[in-house]
Design a protein around this motif. Structure first.
Motif, PDB file in Angstrom:
ATOM      1  N   ALA A  37       0.858  -1.188   0.000  1.00 23.08           N
ATOM      2  CA  ALA A  37       0.000   0.000   0.000  1.00 23.08           C
ATOM      3  C   ALA A  37       0.889   1.230   0.000  1.00 23.08           C
ATOM      4  O   ALA A  37       1.953   1.244   0.625  1.00 23.08           O
ATOM      5  CB  ALA A  37      -0.922   0.024   1.220  1.00 23.08           C
ATOM      6  N   ASP A 114      -1.858  -1.882   5.808  1.00 26.01           N
ATOM      7  CA  ASP A 114      -2.536  -0.603   5.575  1.00 26.01           C
ATOM      8  C   ASP A 114      -2.162   0.422   6.636  1.00 26.01           C
ATOM      9  O   ASP A 114      -1.860   1.584   6.332  1.00 26.01           O
ATOM     10  CB  ASP A 114      -4.055  -0.802   5.546  1.00 26.01           C
ATOM     11  CG  ASP A 114      -4.551  -1.394   4.240  1.00 26.01           C
ATOM     12  OD1 ASP A 114      -3.724  -1.664   3.348  1.00 26.01           O
ATOM     13  OD2 ASP A 114      -5.781  -1.585   4.107  1.00 26.01           O
ATOM     14  N   ILE A 294      -8.461   4.536   8.149  1.00 21.11           N
ATOM     15  CA  ILE A 294      -8.246   4.488   6.711  1.00 21.11           C
ATOM     16  C   ILE A 294      -9.527   4.987   6.053  1.00 21.11           C
ATOM     17  O   ILE A 294     -10.545   4.307   6.043  1.00 21.11           O
ATOM     18  CB  ILE A 294      -7.903   3.062   6.228  1.00 21.11           C
ATOM     19  CG1 ILE A 294      -6.732   2.485   7.050  1.00 21.11           C
ATOM     20  CG2 ILE A 294      -7.588   3.077   4.745  1.00 21.11           C
ATOM     21  CD1 ILE A 294      -5.460   3.284   6.978  1.00 21.11           C
ATOM     22  N   ARG A 297      -9.595   3.609   0.190  1.00 25.68           N
ATOM     23  CA  ARG A 297      -8.642   2.744  -0.505  1.00 25.68           C
ATOM     24  C   ARG A 297      -8.944   2.827  -1.998  1.00 25.68           C
ATOM     25  O   ARG A 297     -10.096   2.671  -2.401  1.00 25.68           O
ATOM     26  CB  ARG A 297      -8.751   1.303  -0.020  1.00 25.68           C
ATOM     27  CG  ARG A 297      -8.324   1.079   1.425  1.00 25.68           C
ATOM     28  CD  ARG A 297      -8.546  -0.371   1.837  1.00 25.68           C
ATOM     29  NE  ARG A 297      -8.070  -0.641   3.195  1.00 25.68           N
ATOM     30  CZ  ARG A 297      -8.795  -0.427   4.297  1.00 25.68           C
ATOM     31  NH1 ARG A 297     -10.015   0.093   4.176  1.00 25.68           N
ATOM     32  NH2 ARG A 297      -8.290  -0.702   5.493  1.00 25.68           N
ATOM     33  N   TYR A 298      -7.914   3.040  -2.782  1.00 25.52           N
ATOM     34  CA  TYR A 298      -8.058   3.200  -4.223  1.00 25.52           C
ATOM     35  C   TYR A 298      -7.061   2.264  -4.904  1.00 25.52           C
ATOM     36  O   TYR A 298      -5.959   2.034  -4.404  1.00 25.52           O
ATOM     37  CB  TYR A 298      -7.745   4.631  -4.661  1.00 25.52           C
ATOM     38  CG  TYR A 298      -8.578   5.709  -4.009  1.00 25.52           C
ATOM     39  CD1 TYR A 298      -9.606   6.355  -4.697  1.00 25.52           C
ATOM     40  CD2 TYR A 298      -8.319   6.109  -2.694  1.00 25.52           C
ATOM     41  CE1 TYR A 298     -10.349   7.363  -4.096  1.00 25.52           C
ATOM     42  CE2 TYR A 298      -9.064   7.111  -2.089  1.00 25.52           C
ATOM     43  CZ  TYR A 298     -10.070   7.723  -2.796  1.00 25.52           C
ATOM     44  OH  TYR A 298     -10.810   8.731  -2.194  1.00 25.52           O
ATOM     45  N   LEU A 319      -5.744   8.166   3.103  1.00 25.71           N
ATOM     46  CA  LEU A 319      -6.037   7.577   1.809  1.00 25.71           C
ATOM     47  C   LEU A 319      -4.868   6.704   1.397  1.00 25.71           C
ATOM     48  O   LEU A 319      -3.700   7.077   1.556  1.00 25.71           O
ATOM     49  CB  LEU A 319      -6.258   8.654   0.747  1.00 25.71           C
ATOM     50  CG  LEU A 319      -7.350   9.693   1.023  1.00 25.71           C
ATOM     51  CD1 LEU A 319      -7.556  10.568  -0.213  1.00 25.71           C
ATOM     52  CD2 LEU A 319      -8.649   9.045   1.436  1.00 25.71           C
ATOM     53  N   LEU A 320      -5.193   5.527   0.836  1.00 28.72           N
ATOM     54  CA  LEU A 320      -4.169   4.582   0.402  1.00 28.72           C
ATOM     55  C   LEU A 320      -4.410   4.160  -1.032  1.00 28.72           C
ATOM     56  O   LEU A 320      -5.559   4.082  -1.489  1.00 28.72           O
ATOM     57  CB  LEU A 320      -4.182   3.324   1.282  1.00 28.72           C
ATOM     58  CG  LEU A 320      -3.873   3.481   2.775  1.00 28.72           C
ATOM     59  CD1 LEU A 320      -4.030   2.150   3.469  1.00 28.72           C
ATOM     60  CD2 LEU A 320      -2.468   4.043   2.979  1.00 28.72           C
ATOM     61  N   THR A 322      -3.516   0.882  -3.535  1.00 25.06           N
ATOM     62  CA  THR A 322      -3.084  -0.515  -3.462  1.00 25.06           C
ATOM     63  C   THR A 322      -2.827  -1.060  -4.873  1.00 25.06           C
ATOM     64  O   THR A 322      -3.699  -0.968  -5.735  1.00 25.06           O
ATOM     65  CB  THR A 322      -4.123  -1.390  -2.761  1.00 25.06           C
ATOM     66  OG1 THR A 322      -5.381  -1.234  -3.414  1.00 25.06           O
ATOM     67  CG2 THR A 322      -4.284  -0.967  -1.302  1.00 25.06           C
TER      68      THR A 322
END
Length: 323
Positions: A37, A114, A294, A297-298, A319-320, A322
């Motif tokens: 991530a 994450d 979190i 997630r994108y 914001l993460l 992956t």
């Protein structure tokens, strides 16, 4: 070939290109990491837009977490299979990243990928602000702007855990609930009221000891007006734009105030300091005393939307991306 997000020209989120890049090879002091991530941060938008200029083209993103798949010949502190996190490695929006071993943090058991990716930049920033820029303790009253953001939620928790009374500013009812859950004693909707006047009311006219302001242009004047005499404004970001040049006489007029523009690099200048800060953060996560939200997630290929949401202030927490 591997996939990565690359900037060939500066501009809006549309300049983020998800593309093939050549395979990476670690140098003697580096780690090759399969990225689990990558963290999305405001500084990434500054790089993308050219506010903080970088030579073109460049891989974007500074933060992430993953598993080591190859170590450089001179690396002795990590081995293949270790889980690591990092900040400061440009090109982290990628399937693989080359991370200097000197910057890598060993991720302990009890901290998932994450959370590990979410902590290095924002977590270390919150830590140095509360522990070093202004060492918060019981009896202090602090003001945290954008308190439902990635840094904001961590600041509220860390300051409250040290006994401070935390006043928080947010812009929506959802964000108000998150700030209260994190430990804010009072939450101010700065989309509805003059936050500086409200701070004065909540402190019986005294003002707060410190303001943590990552918003910048739209808040700094009110931040100065919220401080007690000899209070400190820690201006650590500029989400709404940069603060214009400031006449130091203004600090005198508000009561001999202090103003600082701190950076993470100055507060992690040695390996010992980096390990101390990271150890406290990872330890607090592992024992449950620090919660990392979190907020989104994108997919790596959807970095454009992540930047649009972040800059549109439609997000909370971290914001993460992956791969």
């Amino acid at each position: 070939m591997a996939k990565a997000v690359v900037v060939n020209r500066t501009g809006g989120p549309e300049v983020l290109e998800y593309t093939d890049v050549d395979p990476k090879t670690p140098g003697p002091g580096d780690l090759l990491v399969d990225v689990a991530a990558a963290g999305v941060n405001y500084i990434d938008t500054y790089h993308r837009a050219g506010r903080y200029p970088l030579p073109l083209p460049f891989g974007i993103g500074l933060e992430g977490a993953g598993r080591v798949v190859e170590v450089g010949a001179e690396v002795t502190s990590f081995r293949v299979g270790d889980r690591v996190a990092w900040h400061g490695t440009l090109g982290s929006y990628a399937e693989q990243a080359v991370v200097p071993a000197a910057d890598a943090l060993l991720v302990p058991e009890g901290v998932d990928d994450d959370v590990a990716a979410a902590l290095p930049l924002q977590g270390l920033t919150a830590h140095f602000l509360v522990r070093s820029t202004f060492e918060v303790s019981g009896g202090h009253t602090v003001l945290v702007h954008a308190a439902a953001g990635g840094v904001g939620l961590l600041l509220v928790q860390l300051a409250a855990a040290r006994g401070a009374r935390v006043l928080a500013t947010v812009s929506t009812a959802e964000k108000e609930a998150l700030a209260r859950e994190a430990g804010a004693a009072e939450v101010i909707r700065y989309d509805e009221v003059d936050f500086a006047a409200r701070v004065r009311s909540l402190t019986s006219g005294a003002g707060v000891d410190v303001v943590y302001d990552g918003v910048g242009a739209s808040t700094y004047e009110g931040s100065l007006a919220s401080l007690r005499p000899r209070g400190l404004l820690a201006l650590y970001g500029a989400a709404s734009g940069p603060v214009p040049p400031l006449d130091p006489q203004i600090l005198n007029q508000h009561g001999s105030l202090f103003l600082t523009r701190p950076s993470l690099g100055a507060y992690t200048a040695t390996r010992e300091e980096l390990d101390w800060r990271a150890g406290e953060l990872f330890g607090a996560v592992a024992d449950g005393s620090l919660k990392v939200r979190i907020g989104g997630r994108y997919a790596l290929s959807d970095a454009k939307r992540a930047h649009e949401d972040l800059e549109g202030r439609r997000t909370t927490g971290k914001l993460l991306l992956t791969p």
